[in-house]
Design a protein around this motif. Sequence first.
Motif, mmCIF file in Angstrom:
data_model
loop_
_atom_site.group_PDB
_atom_site.id
_atom_site.type_symbol
_atom_site.label_atom_id
_atom_site.label_comp_id
_atom_site.label_asym_id
_atom_site.label_seq_id
_atom_site.Cartn_x
_atom_site.Cartn_y
_atom_site.Cartn_z
ATOM 1 N N UNK A 21 11.350 8.383 -8.409
ATOM 2 C CA UNK A 21 11.193 9.454 -7.395
ATOM 3 C C UNK A 21 9.726 9.777 -7.175
ATOM 4 N N UNK A 22 8.967 9.806 -8.332
ATOM 5 C CA UNK A 22 7.530 10.124 -8.213
ATOM 6 C C UNK A 22 6.804 9.042 -7.433
ATOM 7 N N UNK A 23 7.194 7.767 -7.710
ATOM 8 C CA UNK A 23 6.553 6.638 -6.995
ATOM 9 C C UNK A 23 6.822 6.756 -5.472
ATOM 10 N N UNK A 24 8.066 7.047 -5.163
ATOM 11 C CA UNK A 24 8.431 7.161 -3.741
ATOM 12 C C UNK A 24 7.631 8.285 -3.093
ATOM 13 N N UNK A 25 7.518 9.430 -3.803
ATOM 14 C CA UNK A 25 6.782 10.574 -3.242
ATOM 15 C C UNK A 25 5.334 10.198 -2.967
ATOM 16 N N UNK A 26 4.765 9.472 -3.941
ATOM 17 C CA UNK A 26 3.376 9.060 -3.798
ATOM 18 C C UNK A 26 3.196 8.130 -2.584
ATOM 19 N N UNK A 27 4.124 7.118 -2.524
ATOM 20 C CA UNK A 27 4.024 6.128 -1.439
ATOM 21 C C UNK A 27 4.194 6.815 -0.082
ATOM 22 N N UNK A 28 5.128 7.775 -0.043
ATOM 23 C CA UNK A 28 5.392 8.475 1.236
ATOM 24 C C UNK A 28 4.166 9.291 1.669
ATOM 25 N N UNK A 29 3.494 9.875 0.665
ATOM 26 C CA UNK A 29 2.278 10.649 0.951
ATOM 27 C C UNK A 29 1.234 9.763 1.625
ATOM 28 N N UNK A 30 1.059 8.558 1.022
ATOM 29 C CA UNK A 30 0.076 7.616 1.603
ATOM 30 C C UNK A 30 0.466 7.233 3.026
ATOM 31 N N UNK A 31 1.791 6.889 3.143
ATOM 32 C CA UNK A 31 2.310 6.399 4.420
ATOM 33 C C UNK A 31 2.174 7.457 5.523
ATOM 34 N N UNK A 32 2.496 8.716 5.162
ATOM 35 C CA UNK A 32 2.443 9.740 6.215
ATOM 36 C C UNK A 32 1.004 9.981 6.672
ATOM 37 N N UNK A 33 0.053 9.820 5.742
ATOM 38 C CA UNK A 33 -1.341 9.950 6.172
ATOM 39 C C UNK A 33 -1.682 8.865 7.207
ATOM 40 N N UNK A 34 -1.198 7.638 6.839
ATOM 41 C CA UNK A 34 -1.451 6.504 7.747
ATOM 42 C C UNK A 34 -0.768 6.700 9.107
#
Length: 334
Positions: A21-34
């Motif tokens: 879940x933490x990995x997904x949250x992190x990846x989503x954070x990066x993705x939404x910035x992009x």
Amino acid sequence: MRPLVHRGVVKGSVEASTDPAAVTRHAWGELSRLLGLLAALVAVLCILVFVVVGHALRPTGQILAGINRLADGDLSCRLPRFHLSELQRISEVFNEMAERLQTTTQERAELARKLVDAQERERSHIARELHDDVAQRLTALTFLARSIKDGVGSSAPAVSAESTELVAMAASTMRSLRDTLTYLRPPEIDDLGLSISLQELVAGHKRQLQGRIDFMLQTDGILDTLPAETAAHIYRIIQEALNNAVRHAEARNVTVVLETTSEGPGGEIHLTVTDDGRGATPQDLRRSAAGVGLIGMRERVYALSGRMTTESSPATGFRLRISFPTRFEMRGVS
Ligand SMILES: Nc1ncnc2c1ncn2[C@@H]1O[C@H](COP(=O)(O)OP(=O)(O)O)[C@@H](O)[C@H]1O
Ligand SMILES: [Mg+2]
């Protein structure tokens, strides 16, 4: 997993594991910035495309405005030079076309003017001939018949009766000749002014029809300041329209409205002649190609650089609409 060793003895172990879940949250954070960056980029691109395309297509607005002005009859309209070669070509073709249209329209107006002038001269000539020749002979005939009647007295009652009849026939022929002369002779607009000439024209129809048709004439004062030629055209057009309403329409009411408006560069004159008669079918109007009334009107309207339309239906009768500029240019035809 790592063992925990103390003095050579393994005391335990440390285990590290990832939380999905933490990995997904992190990846989503990066993705939404992009994604945010991408959306901003797309928006900027859209605005850029809008501005560039808008700028490139700005001349089409001018072209469209030019076409509309031409369609409204402003033949002096020309397009400017454009940077884009395709648009520049359109501008050149448009300007050539407008130039040719303007020349042709002016030539047609000039020809129509010459034609109606010739027609007017011919009418005057016929009126003069009828007056100087036929009318004089009729007068002589009346005198002769009267003198025969006086000569024979009561000795020959049959001849006397016939001479009386001859006098009556000559008088009625003279009356119809006078009506024809009134129709043919150019109206004395110069002396009377257009308004009064038109009032007399309508009064003449009223007298002839003895109230069978109601005529209404509505004019505006400025008409008496029009050039004599324009006034004569207007008079003849209304004369023909009233004759048509009397002859063809079986109408109860005929209305003539002549008004000036401030449309166009020097103002416009609008003429409407409406009747509540049976109207004309398209075939009737087409058949007029053989007649002269509506065609003559059209020629006068061309001579005035104006427009003419007819509307007709059994429910509403017949309506003639004519508009032309108060001041119009004429150019010689070579
Ligand atoms: N006010 C009108 N009401 C009905 N029909 C009309 C009217 N004016 C013209 N028309 C029709 O249009 C035809 C053409 O008129 P015009 O060109 O003046 O020729 P003419 O009067 O010599 O027949 C007429 O024959 C008639 O059928
Ligand atoms: Mg007619």
